[in-house]
Design a protein around this motif. Sequence first.
Motif, mmCIF file in Angstrom:
data_model
loop_
_atom_site.group_PDB
_atom_site.id
_atom_site.type_symbol
_atom_site.label_atom_id
_atom_site.label_comp_id
_atom_site.label_asym_id
_atom_site.label_seq_id
_atom_site.Cartn_x
_atom_site.Cartn_y
_atom_site.Cartn_z
ATOM 1 N N UNK B 133 0.958 -1.040 0.064
ATOM 2 C CA UNK B 133 0.020 0.168 0.065
ATOM 3 C C UNK B 133 0.769 1.058 0.059
ATOM 4 N N UNK B 135 1.152 5.129 1.571
ATOM 5 C CA UNK B 135 0.751 5.927 2.787
ATOM 6 C C UNK B 135 0.248 7.175 2.003
ATOM 7 N N UNK B 143 2.550 -4.068 4.400
ATOM 8 C CA UNK B 143 2.167 -4.567 5.829
ATOM 9 C C UNK B 143 2.079 -6.075 5.892
ATOM 10 N N UNK B 144 3.223 -6.496 6.513
ATOM 11 C CA UNK B 144 3.769 -7.817 6.614
ATOM 12 C C UNK B 144 2.549 -8.658 7.457
ATOM 13 N N UNK B 146 -0.323 -8.786 6.703
ATOM 14 C CA UNK B 146 -1.343 -9.017 5.575
ATOM 15 C C UNK B 146 -0.864 -9.964 4.430
#
Lengths: 145, 252
Positions: B133, B135, B143-144, B146
């Motif tokens: 993603x 920011x 985002x580890x 997920x």
Amino acid sequence: MKRLVTTLLVLIGLSTGAAMAGSTYPDIPKAVGAPHPEGNDYMRLNHMRLLRHDRNLTVHDGDRSIKYSIKECVACHAVMGPDALPISVQEKGHFCRNCHEFAAVKIDCFQCHNSKPEDGFIDLLKQNPPATDDEIQAYLDGMSQ
Amino acid sequence: MKLPALNNKSERPAELNRREFFKSGAAVASVTLAPGVTLMAFGGEASANADPGKRWGMLIDVNKCSTDCNACVTACSEENGWKLDGNPETDPQWIRKIDLKHKETGREASLPMMCQHCETPPCVDVCPTGASFKRVDGIVLVDKHICIGCRYCMMACPFKARSFVHEEIEDQKSNAPRGKGTVESCTLCVHRVDAGRVPACVESCSATGNGAMMFGDLNDPNSEIAQALKNYPSMGLRDDLRVNPGVRYTNL
Ligand code: SF4
Ligand code: SF4
């Protein structure tokens, strides 16, 4: 009625038994910093939800002033090994490991996160003369700023 | 049950204040219905640090970057706790030095290469889980929590800026959690940026005296980086792809 009384007696017996020394009930090491205002029962039940909620704030929104961070968990709940330095979750006696083993719940957190406190906190613990409780608390408070 | 709509801390009833168990910043009110069952209401502004008005970026002056200098790579590895294991196929690719030679003129150049923090990142486009993603301030992250390790993003990235963690890792840096089965890349030292500092590579590059890397807010017309970009020619790598990298190069 008799059945109910027996059940109650058995339950009471179990809970006192659990509190007795030599039971399998996990030994819960004392934390370094101040207690959770929410109370331990609340934290035992909800710590994973709090962490999951706040981790999203940090990772996605860059919010670093969150209240519940795993960095702070492992610092405040550090258990010292023979060398007076925090042990990792690989070693028996680690705070998280104690309860998770008892509850038979696998911890995934430490596949990516360090189960030992951050370098700055370890430096504080290594300090000579030793850091005072106030200094340690101040460091922990600073972590969520 | 009707949940109170709350915008800020001062409006929150005492009962919720006491139970401030969700970092309530602005916007979260919560009501415990039964042990373990919690209702949350979201509303109002979040008190987040990532600023949607900013776009963090970097400008790298290739003339100032020297072939035999590796300071940025060392600093990154130290800051984020990764190590090369001598296997180029699986080594982490947070940042690497690349030496270039112009075929016709023979001019040689050296530059650091890392995630370019694209404005329209292909890695994010292809990610099936939402783990990749961007920011609001332009920093592209994984985002580890997920990431499922499918590595689509590694294929999609035009700059080979991502890598997969193949082995179990211990003793990570607290500020750079990383683990087996997830993809990682340069985070622009997001933990430092959120604390108002510059990325480790930029800091180390200035410390060598070369000063080839500049970090700042591309959206702020008065920032040093925006001024430099305005006054001197620069380029994004593979500009033909129109991903508009946040990392730009000059004198290349
Ligand atoms: S350089 Fe690669 S990893 Fe970085 S944002 Fe662009 S596509 Fe994604
Ligand atoms: S490896 Fe992870 S971040 Fe990359 S595309 Fe797959 S799920 Fe997304």
